[in-house]
Enzyme design. Sequence first.
Site, mmCIF file in Angstrom:
data_model
loop_
_atom_site.group_PDB
_atom_site.id
_atom_site.type_symbol
_atom_site.label_atom_id
_atom_site.label_comp_id
_atom_site.label_asym_id
_atom_site.label_seq_id
_atom_site.Cartn_x
_atom_site.Cartn_y
_atom_site.Cartn_z
ATOM 1 C CG ASP A 164 -0.159 -0.205 2.605
ATOM 2 O OD1 ASP A 164 0.686 -1.290 2.627
ATOM 3 O OD2 ASP A 164 0.030 0.926 3.440
ATOM 4 C CD GLU A 221 3.966 0.944 7.308
ATOM 5 O OE1 GLU A 221 5.014 1.305 8.162
ATOM 6 O OE2 GLU A 221 3.696 1.688 6.240
#
Length: 647
Positions: free
Chosen positions: A235, A302
């Site tokens: 991400d 994250e």
Amino acid sequence: MRSDDRRTSRLCRLTQASLITASTLTYRQNDMKSTLSPPIGKAHRSAIIPVSEKSGSDAEQAFDSGVGCRRTTRLHHVGNALRVALVFCCLFVFAPALKLDSWVFINSLSTLPLWFPTEGSTAVCPQTSPIAPFAHSALLTELEQEFNTQEFRLEAYESLGGAIRVPTVAYDDLRPPGQDARWEIFGALHQYLETRFPLVHANLEKTEVNIYALVYHWQGTDSSLKPMLLTAHQDVVPVEPLTLDKWVNPPFSGYYDGEWIWGRGSCDDKPGLIGSLTAVEKLLEKGFQPTRSIVLAYGIDEERGGISGATAIRDYLLATYGDYAFSILVDEGAGYSIGDGAILATPAVAEKGKFDVRMEISTPGGHSSVPPRHTGIGMLAAIIQQVEANPYVPHLNRNATYYEQLQCRAEYDPALPKHLRKLIKKSQKSDKAFQELEAELARTDRMFGPMAGTTQAVDIIHGGVKTNALPENVFLIMNHRIDVKSSVAVLKARIASVVGPLALGFNLSVDAFGQQFGNKQKGSAFGHLQISDAWGTALEPAPVSPTVGSGPYELLSGTIISALGTSNRTGYSDKVFIAPGMSTGNTDTKHYWKLTKHIFRYGHMNAADSYNGAHTVNEASRAEGFIEIIRFFTRLILNGDESALLE
């Protein structure tokens, strides 16, 4: 592996262990003496550096250029000399069993950093020698030659660029995977990875965890060895729409302009994702079969705390492999920097804690034409002022990672000011110098506070709905990064002691983390202050990974030195030294503490290879720097596969 090969391999490991424990190397680096001390009882099975066709041998380049030293060795005892001679003969005899040319082997052996004891040597920040694979030296040489070709580089740049073009944004308000359509873009990234890395997907066992998190298992031939764990995240953070016109190239273009690869995620953390997959793909292409199993794990959020990704990966890995089942974990984190005469790499072995605090004031409403002396907003402003007037005072701690890093810089960094170097060295034993050092750093170094203490920052504030209506409910959220020597409990007590008395003075009742503060009761006071954990995500400081004398740390350090010392990039000829670092932010590793005691947050990116940093306008990484990341992962996998420094 055949049984005779195993016996030969074990013999070589024991032989190298004897060689290393029999001796110590003292060397001089740019007029600064230092001593390399191997961990007692550890065998540098992969310490013999392979031959490089480009410049004699990897060892010569890694040791002479990467470490930049002039060897001054001497034997102290005749017994040691005889032992080394015996080792040399044994290795020469068994080289044919490993299908190695004897003279090539001798050339490699001549570049092996021997360890010879010396008087007056310092134990401050001991450094390891470059480590590169021995059994797979020819494979590494072949791969290094390919990595240097224009064809491979353009292919690698496009691999990263293609991943950037898939906008895998992790929004803070995402619902769980399967309940929010915004997750579906991760499926598109998975399709891209399958196309780009076909051998990985044909040979490794892939598991989709919580739909979009990925775990790949590469089975080794020796199941008694603990697997290596390499992690990254898929991400990226969002791009602020109002900044689109400020980008040199569009934020999800993945455009390579001949020097830079542009786009969100080009620094954080798609180089880690694509770099590790590229290394594995190329090793598979060459027919490499690991002895030690390797696990790749890639999170999906994250950037919002790993709520859906890293937690699911953790649970899956614990259920599949068990507690502390991995020999080493390498995740994103600090990299290296090229200074004046030295290259400093700082793998983070520690990570600060995190605590987001919500302070909410409830007061009676009413018309603004008849206000109280202090509105809720005024009280909240006074609380902010009180908090900022009483910051946490940072302090040095001789047992902390930050102080250990300072000692390393004083020992090896020629760019460090002389007066600071002197203070750091004297502070080891002198309390007066220790106090002077603390004062000097507080005065001159902006990073002293974040590195040596708990930080606080009011990041969110909300209150009021109309200009003629008194605010009935106002709140703030304050972020804390907790010093590695502190705790959530200590922080809670301090917040209450700083804010509580002021709130009582405003005739507010106070609930501090579920406990009443003071004698004012809720309902009888003018208003109420509620202090709480904003999201229920309070995090203690991470356990500190072992450093000096620890096999995994030695392996990582030696691999970094080897990778940098053999790079053909301009400016990489200076000596390399390793200093343990600390992450002031948090990575997915905060969820992985029970997987291994050896967690390292290290991204192998040169600070100068980032155009404008991560999470901001014009995020871009220098393409040549991405090649270095691939080289690092390749060496790490091969070294870990051979080294007895890992369990």
